[in-house]
Design an enzyme around this catalytic site. Structure first.
Site, PDB file in Angstrom:
ATOM      1  N   SER A   1       0.848  -0.751   0.150  1.00 14.93           N
ATOM      2  CA  SER A   1       0.016   0.158  -0.176  1.00 14.93           C
ATOM      3  C   SER A   1       0.705   0.989   0.326  1.00 14.93           C
ATOM      4  O   SER A   1       0.214   2.757  -0.526  1.00 14.93           O
ATOM      5  CB  SER A   1      -0.662  -0.277   1.301  1.00 14.93           C
ATOM      6  OG  SER A   1      -0.225   0.358   2.545  1.00 14.93           O
TER       7      SER A   1
ATOM      8  N   ASP B   1      -7.860   6.438   4.888  1.00 14.06           N
ATOM      9  CA  ASP B   1      -8.036   5.113   5.464  1.00 14.06           C
ATOM     10  C   ASP B   1      -8.722   4.822   6.663  1.00 14.06           C
ATOM     11  O   ASP B   1      -9.038   3.621   7.020  1.00 14.06           O
ATOM     12  CB  ASP B   1      -6.574   5.009   6.594  1.00 14.06           C
ATOM     13  CG  ASP B   1      -5.370   4.910   5.597  1.00 14.06           C
ATOM     14  OD1 ASP B   1      -5.427   4.012   4.384  1.00 14.06           O
ATOM     15  OD2 ASP B   1      -4.519   5.004   6.011  1.00 14.06           O
TER      16      ASP B   1
ATOM     17  N   HIS C   1       1.350   3.752   7.219  1.00 10.90           N
ATOM     18  CA  HIS C   1       0.461   4.752   5.838  1.00 10.90           C
ATOM     19  C   HIS C   1       1.042   6.462   6.271  1.00 10.90           C
ATOM     20  O   HIS C   1       1.452   6.141   7.221  1.00 10.90           O
ATOM     21  CB  HIS C   1      -0.749   4.685   5.716  1.00 10.90           C
ATOM     22  CG  HIS C   1      -1.455   3.568   4.727  1.00 10.90           C
ATOM     23  ND1 HIS C   1      -2.869   2.959   5.023  1.00 10.90           N
ATOM     24  CD2 HIS C   1      -0.958   2.977   4.588  1.00 10.90           C
ATOM     25  CE1 HIS C   1      -3.083   1.996   4.280  1.00 10.90           C
ATOM     26  NE2 HIS C   1      -1.564   1.842   4.009  1.00 10.90           N
TER      27      HIS C   1
END
Length: 177
Positions: free
Chosen positions: A54, A119, A93
């Site tokens: 990701s 998210d 992230h």
């Protein structure tokens, strides 16, 4: 294979005790290094391995990340590792938005570089922002693909136990000349 057991029977008690103590010393040393890293970085988990894609193309699956958790403020653009309630695996992230509440509480919104949306769908039910308690740490450095071995061991759990068995037997049965 059966030569190993013959070697164990031929060891005297002093040699066997020495091998067991050497093995325990290795384990204790690894634990002391880990706890020292915890103290230096102020982070419960100062080293993590990226398990998904990701964050590509910056951080790839198998990269080894080094984290800190100092009290310096998190900024937009920082890469953070966080836990979400009801999920075992931490997420790596980037912070894309910061919201400061009237009471001074800082809330974060994150997104993977390789993801199309933020998210919020990953957060716990009813949770729209991350708080300081959700953060494990901020990424300070990484080594590309240094953690790929960890991923292989997680993908093949029997290999993990076999490797631990081999390491334990090797350290116990290795003779010092």
């Amino acid at each position: 294979m059966f030569d190993i057991f013959r070697d164990v029977r031929q060891m005297n008690k002093r040699q066997l005790a020495n091998q067991v103590l050497n093995f325990l010393l290795m384990v204790c040393t690894a634990l002391m290094v880990w706890r020292s890293l915890n103290l230096i970085t102020w982070c419960d988990s100062p080293i993590v391995v990226v398990l998904s894609g990701s964050m590509e193309p910056l951080v790839y699956r198998g990269d080894l990340l080094f984290l800190t958790n100092y009290d310096t403020p998190v900024r937009v653009g920082d890469i953070v590792v966080f836990n979400v309630a009801d999920k075992e695996i931490p997420i790596v992230h980037r912070v894309i938005k910061i919201h400061e509440g009237k009471n001074g509480e800082v809330k974060l919104l994150t997104k993977g570089d390789n993801n199309r949306v933020h998210d919020r769908p990953l957060y716990a039910s009813g949770q729209d922002w991350l708080t300081k308690k959700d953060l494990i740490g901020r990424v300070r450095a990484w080594f590309p693909y240094a953690g790929i071995f960890t991923i292989l061991l997680n993908d093949f759990p029997k290999a993990k136990y076999l490797l631990l068995l081999i390491m334990g037997l090797t350290s116990l049965l290795k003779r010092e000349e």
